[in-house]
Design an enzyme around this catalytic site. Structure first.
Site, PDB file in Angstrom:
ATOM      1  NE  ARG A  48      73.943 -13.836 -31.519  1.00  0.00           N
ATOM      2  CZ  ARG A  48      72.777 -13.288 -31.178  1.00  0.00           C
ATOM      3  NH1 ARG A  48      72.121 -13.768 -30.142  1.00  0.00           N
ATOM      4  NH2 ARG A  48      72.270 -12.291 -31.864  1.00  0.00           N
TER       5      ARG A  48
ATOM      6  N   GLY B 193      76.797 -10.654 -34.848  1.00  0.00           N
ATOM      7  CA  GLY B 193      77.144  -9.939 -36.076  1.00  0.00           C
ATOM      8  C   GLY B 193      76.474  -8.594 -36.202  1.00  0.00           C
TER       9      GLY B 193
ATOM     10  CB  SER C 210      62.621 -16.719 -43.917  1.00  0.00           C
ATOM     11  OG  SER C 210      62.820 -18.052 -43.530  1.00  0.00           O
TER      12      SER C 210
ATOM     13  CG  ASN D 230      68.224 -23.402 -38.632  1.00  0.00           C
ATOM     14  OD1 ASN D 230      68.434 -24.184 -39.550  1.00  0.00           O
ATOM     15  ND2 ASN D 230      68.789 -22.199 -38.598  1.00  0.00           N
TER      16      ASN D 230
ATOM     17  CG  ASP E 275      64.763 -21.362 -46.026  1.00  0.00           C
ATOM     18  OD1 ASP E 275      64.046 -21.443 -45.006  1.00  0.00           O
ATOM     19  OD2 ASP E 275      65.572 -20.435 -46.203  1.00  0.00           O
TER      20      ASP E 275
ATOM     21  CG  ASP F 123      61.380 -21.668 -42.983  1.00  0.00           C
ATOM     22  OD1 ASP F 123      61.152 -22.302 -44.024  1.00  0.00           O
ATOM     23  OD2 ASP F 123      62.282 -20.817 -42.900  1.00  0.00           O
TER      24      ASP F 123
ATOM     25  N   PRO G 129      81.039 -13.399 -30.985  1.00  0.00           N
ATOM     26  CG  PRO G 129      82.355 -12.073 -32.391  1.00  0.00           C
ATOM     27  CD  PRO G 129      82.322 -13.405 -31.712  1.00  0.00           C
TER      28      PRO G 129
END
Length: 611
Positions: free
Chosen positions: A580, A574, A67, A439, A337, A333, A572
């Site tokens: 965060r 991952g 990506s 995004n 996608d 991007d 938290p």
């Protein structure tokens, strides 16, 4: 399983030894890493895809892409029969298969997956002498190197037994393969093909260089019995787009001065496909830049991820794209996608970003309008009225101004945990579910029940009220359901829907961007001893553990004079031991201050000082 299958698996696995010391995790993006260490992983995901096809008796997809990552990276992920992502219940096995690099790892994997005790006797036959040795994960250094291949074979057999996967007598497995334009794609495609072919009778079909959404669409279409080549994909989105264009109300048209769209292809596969799209959509004024043919580097200073995060123009854009002309600009991007729009500001490299939240708002307004028209009684009688549930799904990271705006329009807004798989799952609960992340990744889902009713209603209106507004609304919604990629977010079909709706509304990009003003925000992260100490609820907006942290955050946010329109949450990571933090308020200064205050609270409760 017969001897042919056993021999094939053992022989092929020996050609793809796993790199030592590398641990990968299968997530929303599948596996991603530097391309130089991925051959073994991609080979094993090929096996996984074949097993998934046997299990589901359906066509499965395998896409090789990273990506928006840098060009030296690559990755691999699986598309399930629906065209969506691999079911979460198989992710632990994906991790196990990819990371089992020696006999000790494989034995540990067996227990973590709760495989039956019949594995013990089989393990003994390949060099493990005592069950206690396995249970305690004792020394494995005495085991021969070829044992790893045998244990890999046994792991696959035991998983197949656990999932009731038939190796013989069932439907042949079919896996569609796609890859983006990365130089490493060819060798990784060969590794995937070897993995797929190591399951006897499996058919691997190389669909060529594709965008990720194209491969997902092909899997979805094949499993619905539709034609599913790249030509079929383009024919469907093209015919649906022109149907919407033909149904634009009279008198609504974007100003000719504002009618040019400049697309940034991220120097990737999307740029390559856009160049071909220009021929199919020669009625649109489209200028494709960063198509990859100009010598630019994939995702380097270009693409939706870069534009959305940095809020500056991509390479190839500048002052000539601003000023009085005010062209619409958009970025895809690396694997096409994600999609964001933007306006170039005069005299510098900054932009006015029109992100995924604004795209969601545009789509939701249009769909809501068409449903309202469709359910308005005209001269004809509505024989089978259908009250369609329209839902909008966001994550907590959606700007609060967008959520407020959507709610004020009378739309039902729900939140899901962060991640496309959660958004998609929640959107599927509605007759029409729309989801987007800021995004630029998102899509629209239509339930089968609603589409069946809509097709019947469209046919009924063709007979009873041809040319009516209700008939046009039904036709528009049907066209949207075919133009949008319901399997996954798709920048190609997405930008076409944006362009059609803007023309339908008669809106410029300025009018669209003025729907609401984003609240300033700040994102931070705090290193902690153990991220698992934080447990959240209500789509990650409320901290359940540790006790007292949420109350402290609430008390801080409650100072309305200090933080007008303040909002903050923590979650938290991952993948690493960090928490965060997201904060927003009516001014950037207030958002920064709130973010820093919450970060201090997190550090107080969970940071290294607290330990």
């Amino acid at each position: 399983m017969n001897e042919e299958q056993r021999s094939l698996l053992l022989k092929s696995s020996s050609r793809f030894p796993p790199p030592q010391g590398v641990k990968l995790s299968y997530g929303t993006a599948g596996f991603r890493a530097d391309a130089s260490i991925l051959e073994s992983t991609v080979y094993r995901v090929g096996i996984l895809a074949a097993l998934r096809s046997l299990k589901t008796k359906s066509v499965i997809g395998l896409m090789i892409t990273a990506s928006h990552n840098k060009v030296s990276d690559n990755g691999v992920k699986i598309a399930d029969p629906s065209g969506g992502m691999l079911t979460q219940s198989w992710e632990p096995f994906a991790d196990a298969l990819a990371n089992a690099s020696n006999p000790e790892d494989l034995a540990r994997v067996a227990f973590h997956l709760s495989l039956d005790l019949g594995l013990f006797s089989r393990l003994q036959k390949v060099g493990l002498r005592e069950k206690t040795e396995i249970l305690k994960l004792g020394p494995f250094k005495m085991i021969r190197a070829d044992t790893c291949g045998k244990l890999l074979f046994l792991l696959i057999i035991e998983f197949a037994k656990k999932e009731n996967i038939p190796f013989e007598g069932g439907c042949p497995a079919v896996v569609l393969l796609g890859r983006d334009t990365r130089p490493s794609g060819g060798s990784l495609l060969e590794a995937a093909t070897q993995g797929i072919s190591s399951i006897v009778g499996t058919i691997a079909l190389d669909m060529g260089v594709l965008t990720t959404p194209q491969l997902h669409w092909m899997v979805w279409a094949r499993n619905k019995g539709m034609r599913a080549s790249e030509v079929d994909y383009f024919e469907q989105i093209s015919s649906s787009f022109w149907c919407l264009m033909d149904l634009i109300p009279e008198g609504r048209k974007i100003s000719v001065m504002d009618d040019k769209l400049i697309l940034d292809g991220a120097n990737g596969v999307g740029g390559e496909k856009l160049a071909g799209l220009e021929k199919m959509f020669n009625g649109l004024a489209i200028d494709v830049r960063n198509s990859g043919k100009e010598g630019g580097v994939l995702n380097e200073g270009v693409g939706a991820d870069y534009v959305q995060k940095e809020k500056v123009v991509p390479f190839g854009f500048g002052p000539n794209d601003a000023g009085l002309r005010c062209f619409r600009c958009a970025s895809l991007d690396g694997d096409a996608d994600r999609l964001v729009y933007f306006l170039v500001q005069p005299n510098d490299n900054k932009i006015d970003l029109v992100d995924g939240d604004k795209i969601l708002s545009l789509f939701a307004l249009f769909v809501k309008e068409q449903l309202a028209i469709l359910n308005t009684s005209g001269n004809e009688k509505i024989n089978n009225y259908y009250h369609a549930r329209l839902g909008v799904v966001q994550t907590a990271y959606a700007n609060g101004a967008s959520t407020d705006y959507l709610k004020k329009q009378g739309l039902e807004v729900l939140f899901s945990p962060t991640g496309v798989k959660y958004l998609h799952e929640k959107a599927a609960e509605y007759d029409i579910g729309i989801y987007f992340e800021a995004n630029g990744h998102g899509t629209i889902l239509f339930s089968e029940e609603f589409l069946c009713w809509l097709e019947a209603r469209d046919g009924e209106l063709s007979t009873m009220a041809k040319g009516s507004e209700q008939k046009k609304a039904a036709s528009r919604l049907l066209a949207v359901s075919k133009l949008i990629n319901q399997a996954v977010g798709d920048a190609l079909s997405g930008f076409l829907l944006v362009e059609a709706i803007l023309r339908h509304m008669g809106w410029s990009i300025h009018r669209w961007n003025a729907l609401y003003q984003d609240l300033p925000s700040r994102q931070l992260k705090v290193k902690v001893v153990d991220r698992t100490a934080v447990v959240t609820a209500n789509a990650e907006t409320v901290v359940v553990k540790p006790p007292g942290l949420q109350e402290a955050i609430n008390a801080e946010i409650g100072d309305c004079k200090k933080y007008p329109q303040g909002r903050s949450f923590v979650r938290p990571s991952g993948t690493e031991d960090i928490i965060r933090i997201y904060a927003e308020a009516s001014t950037q200064e207030a958002a920064d201050s709130l973010g820093n205050s919450v970060a201090q609270l997190v550090d107080k409760f969970l940071g290294f000082g607290s330990s």
